[in-house]
Design a protein around this motif. Structure first.
Motif, mmCIF file in Angstrom:
data_model
loop_
_atom_site.group_PDB
_atom_site.id
_atom_site.type_symbol
_atom_site.label_atom_id
_atom_site.label_comp_id
_atom_site.label_asym_id
_atom_site.label_seq_id
_atom_site.Cartn_x
_atom_site.Cartn_y
_atom_site.Cartn_z
ATOM 1 N N MET A 1 8.064 45.311 -47.321
ATOM 2 C CA MET A 1 7.603 43.993 -47.760
ATOM 3 C C MET A 1 8.760 42.999 -47.658
ATOM 4 S SD MET A 1 5.644 43.127 -51.283
ATOM 5 C CE MET A 1 3.899 42.968 -51.031
ATOM 6 N N ASN A 2 8.517 41.881 -46.933
ATOM 7 C CA ASN A 2 9.614 40.937 -46.756
ATOM 8 C C ASN A 2 9.749 39.992 -47.954
ATOM 9 O OD1 ASN A 2 7.771 38.812 -46.441
ATOM 10 N ND2 ASN A 2 7.443 39.422 -44.306
ATOM 11 N N GLU A 3 10.840 39.223 -47.929
ATOM 12 C CA GLU A 3 11.173 38.389 -49.095
ATOM 13 C C GLU A 3 10.104 37.343 -49.376
ATOM 14 O OE1 GLU A 3 13.615 39.021 -51.184
ATOM 15 O OE2 GLU A 3 13.974 40.763 -49.912
ATOM 16 N N GLU A 4 9.487 36.861 -48.281
ATOM 17 C CA GLU A 4 8.501 35.803 -48.464
ATOM 18 C C GLU A 4 7.264 36.318 -49.214
ATOM 19 O OE1 GLU A 4 5.799 32.847 -45.770
ATOM 20 O OE2 GLU A 4 7.352 34.041 -44.795
ATOM 21 N N LEU A 5 6.833 37.531 -48.803
ATOM 22 C CA LEU A 5 5.677 38.128 -49.474
ATOM 23 C C LEU A 5 5.995 38.422 -50.935
ATOM 24 C CD1 LEU A 5 4.251 40.567 -46.783
ATOM 25 C CD2 LEU A 5 3.054 38.673 -47.885
ATOM 26 N N LYS A 6 7.212 38.899 -51.166
ATOM 27 C CA LYS A 6 7.622 39.193 -52.538
ATOM 28 C C LYS A 6 7.536 37.936 -53.396
ATOM 29 C CE LYS A 6 10.835 42.993 -51.729
ATOM 30 N NZ LYS A 6 12.240 43.420 -51.727
ATOM 31 N N LYS A 7 8.036 36.821 -52.823
ATOM 32 C CA LYS A 7 8.054 35.558 -53.561
ATOM 33 C C LYS A 7 6.614 35.127 -53.871
ATOM 34 C CE LYS A 7 9.932 31.028 -53.121
ATOM 35 N NZ LYS A 7 10.033 30.069 -52.043
ATOM 36 N N LYS A 8 5.755 35.261 -52.846
ATOM 37 C CA LYS A 8 4.357 34.894 -53.047
ATOM 38 C C LYS A 8 3.712 35.745 -54.135
ATOM 39 C CE LYS A 8 1.288 34.022 -49.676
ATOM 40 N NZ LYS A 8 0.692 34.216 -48.332
#
Lengths: 225, 393
Positions: B1-8
């Motif tokens: 899971m990339n950082e953007e998905l984590k943030k979302k």
């Protein structure tokens, strides 16, 4: 002039200053969680069952004797003569089945809701370990009443564990404490059942709960997520 | 899971959390309701269903069908589908791999979606596995034959009663119904051997329960007593031998007090005008005094006494009992010590006590009723004035 604090309030303030009770209250109880449904009670129900097993199990060790000569008679004594012994043993007996069932249902709930994904991967891994240990509790506890059912189920169970080539016979010997089911098997299973596995489980449950509180309860997923 | 998905994910979660409820009391309330319901269920099961009594361990009882705890049944059943030489794969490799996949699931599953409808493969496979487990469990329950088990005696009075019964069947023909010993009659190979009493103070004070157990299990083979324990080729398991020892100890050892519930040794009592029945009065006497020889495999003119039908109808000289006619019933003639041309008086060694003979006589005279209800009916007819027993003034 404000009211003087009552004695109880003073006692609470004294304890809070040292124990940090209000911080615990804020962090553990007074936190916000997403709206959840009744399926989310399976975890706490499992914890409740574990607590019941610990309490009834501790009471059972007062009278239970883990030797082939006395195990059967001591269980019989608990059932026949000890006040409410039948209740304690009955709850422990049925609680064991429910424990396995609820651990499994809890796991299915987490699986179907995808709650094992980021950021709860470790909570899941520890949960699977707890599931395996629960089955270990079931397997070791089954032998302890030292009756026909117990003896033959363990005979077959340890035999099956010994089917792999090369290491198989070695596994069976380790489990049985010798070639045959004997007093050594009983004391081994007893020790595993009342100390080793429960101690490990308590430790893992503590980490599991810490993670649940730290990360927060997962929300029921929606389609667009 | 990339950082953007984590943030979302976190943005969304914090929003839901903000719109959510307090852990206490909202969630805690639900948890307590379920836990309390479970508690009531457990207490209810312990009180009303209980724990099924099982006989103690007997490693020599090879007829026992091993059954694991119900949650392992599916695995047990699964192994039946696997050829013998590959059993170890089904027993260890497959379950081991299943656990490993479960453990690593969060790292194996790269699908970022959480809702089941967007994880159809994963949820489909899991559903299939769970259904297979349920199906295998049901199949195991349905196809496992029920275990044949004798009665399990748990309380002391139950154990004494079981011991009494087993003693009468297996021991009484040589040692006598009360352990009094004497000359053995009618036992093949031991005819005329004189046995010392085994109910004496000497015996009871000098032999521990363990010694008595060993004597019964192994026998005293040099003295002619055969082994009775299954481990040495006899018929009895450990629970049964223990019951016999318990019976002997509580009946013959004057240092041990018989519990109040076991007083009377299971022997029936009969009121002066009561009509005896087979089930209530005669059967316990038959078990105590007759069955040790009058069962299959013994020399007994084929007269068996293990059930009402056999007592009434079996034997080379049947009928042995003529209902309503005690004087012409062979059974009564023999227990009243009459010598017949095909049989000596019964029991061979020692006459029955008078009150026991009296119960048999009154039972046959009343028509040899089987159940207590039948006996009550006969009693009511007799008392009803159809045939006044005493002359009216």
């Amino acid at each position: 002039m404000t009211d003087k604090p009552s004695r109880m309030q003073a006692l609470y303030a004294w304890l809070d200053e040292r124990l940090g009770l209000s911080t615990i209250y804020k962090v553990v109880l007074d936190r916000k969680v997403p709206k959840v449904n009744w399926w989310y009670t399976l975890g706490s129900a499992t914890l409740f069952l574990f607590t019941m097993q610990v309490i009834t199990g501790i009471f059972l060790t007062v009278y239970y004797v883990p030797t082939p000569d006395h195990a059967y008679d001591s269980v019989n004594y608990i059932m026949q003569d000890v006040s409410f012994g039948w209740l304690v043993r009955g709850i422990h007996h049925w609680g064991a089945s429910f424990m396995v069932l609820f651990v499994f249902l809890h796991m299915l709930r987490v699986f179907y809701m995808g709650a094992y994904k980021y950021p709860r991967e470790l909570t899941w891994v520890i949960g699977v370990l707890l599931f395996v240990l629960t089955l270990g509790m079931g397997f070791t506890g089954y032998l302890l009443p030292w009756n026909q059912r117990a003896y033959w189920a363990t005979t077959v169970g340890t035999q099956i564990a010994g089917t792999p080539p090369i290491i198989g016979p070695w596994i069976t010997r380790i489990l049985r404490g010798g070639e045959e089911i004997s007093a050594l098997t009983l004391s081994r299973f007893f020790s595993l059942h009342i100390w080793m596995i429960p101690a490990l489980m308590a430790l893992l449950i503590a980490v599991h709960l810490y993670l649940v509180i730290r990360i927060g309860i997962s929300n029921p997923p929606s389609k667009d997520e | 899971m990339n950082e953007e998905l984590k943030k979302k994910y976190w943005e969304r979660y914090l929003r839901l959390k903000h719109k959510g409820v307090k852990f206490y009391p909202d969630v805690v309330y639900k948890d307590l309701v379920v836990s309390f319901a479970l508690f009531l269920l457990l207490v209810g099961l312990a009180a009303f269903v209980g724990v099924k009594p099982e006989p103690p361990v007997d490693p020599n009882d090879t007829s026992y069908i091993p059954r694991p705890e119900w949650y392992f049944l599916f695995l047990f059943e699964f192994l039946k589908f696997i050829p013998g030489e590959l059993e170890w794969v089904g027993a260890t490799v497959i379950p081991g791999l299943a656990i490993l996949v479960l453990l690593l699931l969060p790292f194996l599953d790269k699908n970022p979606h959480r809702h089941w409808s967007k994880r159809k493969v994963g949820t489909g496979v899991m559903t299939a596995i769970v259904l297979a487990m349920v199906g295998l469990t049901i199949r195991a329950v349905v196809t496992t034959p029920p275990q044949e088990e004798g009665p399990v005696a748990l309380s002391l009075p139950e154990q004494i009663a079981l011991g009494q019964e087993l003693y009468s069947i297996h021991c009484a023909e040589c040692h006598g119904p009360d352990g009094e010993g004497g000359e053995i009659q009618g036992v093949e190979g031991l005819e005329g051997v004189v046995l010392k009493p085994i109910n004496s103070q000497d015996e009871m004070y000098t032999r521990s329960d363990q010694t008595l157990y060993n004597i019964i299990a192994y026998g005293q083979q040099d003295l002619g007593m055969p082994p009775f324990g299954r481990a040495y080729g006899g018929e009895l398991g450990p629970a049964e031998i223990k019951a016999i020892v318990t019976f002997m100890r509580y009946t013959w050892d004057d240092r041990v007090e018989l519990p109040a519930e076991a007083q009377g040794g299971g022997m029936p009592t009969l009121g002066p005008d009561e009509v005896p029945s087979y089930e209530e009065h005669v059967e316990p006497l038959v078990k105590r005094y007759c069955v040790s020889c009058h069962r299959p495999g013994k020399k007994n003119n084929n007269y068996l006494m293990t059930s009402y039908d056999e007592v009434m109808h079996s034997g080379d000289h049947a009928p042995v009992i003529i209902p309503g006619d005690p004087d012409n019933s062979i059974l009564i003639q023999l227990i009243q010590r009459h010598e017949l041309d095909f049989s000596r008086p019964m029991p061979p060694t020692k006459a029955l006590p008078d009150d026991v003979v009296d119960i048999f006589v009154r039972w046959v005279a009343a028509g040899a009723p089987q159940t207590a209800a039948e006996a009550d009916q006969i009693e009511a007819q007799q008392g009803g004035g159809a045939a006044p027993a005493t002359p009216q003034p």
